[in-house]
Scaffold this motif. Structure first.
Motif, PDB file in Angstrom:
ATOM      1  N   GLU A 202       0.750  -1.154  -0.404  1.00 14.47           N
ATOM      2  CA  GLU A 202      -0.239  -0.419   0.132  1.00 14.47           C
ATOM      3  C   GLU A 202       1.213   1.164   0.025  1.00 14.47           C
ATOM      4  O   GLU A 202       0.214   2.465   0.248  1.00 14.47           O
ATOM      5  CB  GLU A 202      -0.748   0.265   1.263  1.00 14.47           C
ATOM      6  N   GLY A 203       1.825   1.037   0.359  1.00 16.15           N
ATOM      7  CA  GLY A 203       2.925   1.962  -0.250  1.00 16.15           C
ATOM      8  C   GLY A 203       3.812   2.683   1.040  1.00 16.15           C
ATOM      9  O   GLY A 203       3.949   4.002   1.326  1.00 16.15           O
ATOM     10  N   ASP A 204       2.627   2.309   2.719  1.00 15.21           N
ATOM     11  CA  ASP A 204       3.102   2.855   4.339  1.00 15.21           C
ATOM     12  C   ASP A 204       4.203   2.595   4.277  1.00 15.21           C
ATOM     13  O   ASP A 204       4.595   1.021   4.272  1.00 15.21           O
ATOM     14  CB  ASP A 204       2.109   2.414   4.359  1.00 15.21           C
ATOM     15  N   LYS A 205       5.288   2.859   5.606  1.00 15.59           N
ATOM     16  CA  LYS A 205       6.073   3.110   5.744  1.00 15.59           C
ATOM     17  C   LYS A 205       5.760   2.030   7.588  1.00 15.59           C
ATOM     18  O   LYS A 205       4.393   1.488   7.568  1.00 15.59           O
ATOM     19  CB  LYS A 205       7.247   4.020   6.639  1.00 15.59           C
ATOM     20  N   VAL A 206       7.347   1.127   7.825  1.00 11.94           N
ATOM     21  CA  VAL A 206       6.080   0.380   9.229  1.00 11.94           C
ATOM     22  C   VAL A 206       7.411   0.491  10.243  1.00 11.94           C
ATOM     23  O   VAL A 206       8.892   0.652   9.666  1.00 11.94           O
ATOM     24  CB  VAL A 206       5.948  -1.351   8.424  1.00 11.94           C
ATOM     25  N   LYS A 207       6.820   0.887  11.457  1.00 10.21           N
ATOM     26  CA  LYS A 207       7.130   1.081  12.209  1.00 10.21           C
ATOM     27  C   LYS A 207       7.102  -0.534  13.118  1.00 10.21           C
ATOM     28  O   LYS A 207       6.272  -0.825  13.906  1.00 10.21           O
ATOM     29  CB  LYS A 207       7.026   2.289  13.596  1.00 10.21           C
ATOM     30  N   VAL A 208       8.549  -1.108  13.074  1.00  7.33           N
ATOM     31  CA  VAL A 208       9.054  -2.192  14.245  1.00  7.33           C
ATOM     32  C   VAL A 208       9.012  -2.247  16.071  1.00  7.33           C
ATOM     33  O   VAL A 208      10.648  -1.503  16.109  1.00  7.33           O
ATOM     34  CB  VAL A 208       9.357  -3.307  13.109  1.00  7.33           C
ATOM     35  N   THR A 209       8.505  -2.114  16.505  1.00 12.11           N
ATOM     36  CA  THR A 209       8.373  -1.803  18.044  1.00 12.11           C
ATOM     37  C   THR A 209       8.759  -3.484  18.950  1.00 12.11           C
ATOM     38  O   THR A 209       7.358  -4.573  19.123  1.00 12.11           O
ATOM     39  CB  THR A 209       7.451  -1.358  18.605  1.00 12.11           C
ATOM     40  N   LEU A 210       9.549  -3.778  19.057  1.00 12.13           N
ATOM     41  CA  LEU A 210       9.725  -4.855  20.258  1.00 12.13           C
ATOM     42  C   LEU A 210      10.271  -4.682  21.780  1.00 12.13           C
ATOM     43  O   LEU A 210      11.246  -4.205  21.710  1.00 12.13           O
ATOM     44  CB  LEU A 210      11.272  -5.375  19.639  1.00 12.13           C
ATOM     45  N   ARG A 211       9.164  -4.916  22.798  1.00 10.61           N
ATOM     46  CA  ARG A 211       8.870  -4.175  23.372  1.00 10.61           C
ATOM     47  C   ARG A 211       9.624  -5.955  24.459  1.00 10.61           C
ATOM     48  O   ARG A 211       9.093  -7.097  24.335  1.00 10.61           O
ATOM     49  CB  ARG A 211       7.742  -4.280  23.914  1.00 10.61           C
ATOM     50  N   PHE A 212      10.378  -5.231  25.615  1.00 11.48           N
ATOM     51  CA  PHE A 212      10.376  -5.982  26.655  1.00 11.48           C
ATOM     52  C   PHE A 212       9.953  -6.001  27.992  1.00 11.48           C
ATOM     53  O   PHE A 212      10.305  -4.772  28.078  1.00 11.48           O
ATOM     54  CB  PHE A 212      12.368  -5.454  26.835  1.00 11.48           C
ATOM     55  N   ARG A 213       9.959  -7.045  28.603  1.00 15.26           N
ATOM     56  CA  ARG A 213       9.469  -6.553  30.037  1.00 15.26           C
ATOM     57  C   ARG A 213      10.192  -7.304  30.780  1.00 15.26           C
ATOM     58  O   ARG A 213      10.941  -8.987  30.756  1.00 15.26           O
ATOM     59  CB  ARG A 213       7.715  -7.368  30.162  1.00 15.26           C
ATOM     60  N   GLY A 214       9.955  -7.067  32.054  1.00 10.74           N
ATOM     61  CA  GLY A 214      11.153  -7.491  33.359  1.00 10.74           C
ATOM     62  C   GLY A 214      12.084  -8.014  32.805  1.00 10.74           C
ATOM     63  O   GLY A 214      13.314  -7.017  32.717  1.00 10.74           O
TER      64      GLY A 214
END
Length: 175
Positions: A119-131
């Motif tokens: 679709e022509g969009d950018k993607v922000k990949v977020t990797l969340r860490f817990r504890g």
């Protein structure tokens, strides 16, 4: 206490608003009349029953054309609307991951990412860490490298993976 500045009109100057003594006149049929006085140009416009519109105000002398100003404004509006219709606003979609993501969940998110790129969009990949996951950041780095490798053919890395607090962020853009 000064008088307020007169309201600026958007668009070209028309008829008596043109302040130059001499102008380069172009007739309604496109014929070039050359440099004439403003009075002569206004007279020619009145005889034609049309308006004198300043096309190029920064030229020396300014270039004016005899035409129907209402029709000219309408055509300019149509051109602007057409240009707005053709432009695509690039959105930034966000996909959130966890370090211990399962294969099937990973593939589902990968398909969603591929759809966003199409679709022509950018993607922000977020990797969340817990504890305690913060102690094993190499797992997160490995996962983001895997994402980068899997979408390498259809996307390029715009912002490499970096740690922001308890999450790693990477931005990808379509090729």
């Amino acid at each position: 206490m000064r008088a307020p500045e007169p309201a600026r009109k958007d668009g070209p100057r028309v008829n008596e608003e043109i302040r130059s003594r001499e102008v380069h006149l172009i007739m309604q049929d496109g014929a070039n009349r050359g440099t004439v006085s403003i009075a002569e140009a206004l007279q020619a416009a009145q005889e034609a029953g049309l308006d004198l519109v300043e096309i190029s105000p920064n030229a020396a002398p300014p270039i004016v054309k005899i035409l129907d100003y209402g029709k000219y404004k309408y055509q300019e509006q149509k051109k602007a609307a057409e240009a707005r219709k053709k432009q695509k606003v690039v959105e930034v979609k966000e996909l959130k991951y966890r370090p211990m993501i399962d294969d099937h969940d990973y593939e589902v998110k990968l398909r969603a990412m591929q759809r966003f790129f199409e679709e022509g969009d950018k993607v922000k990949v977020t990797l969340r860490f817990r504890g305690r996951e913060m102690a094993h950041q190499e797992l997160g780095t490995r996962l983001l490298d895997r994402v980068k490798e899997d979408v390498g053919k259809i996307a390029k890395v715009e912002m490499d993976a970096r740690l922001e607090g308890r999450q790693m962020v990477m931005v990808l853009a379509p090729r």
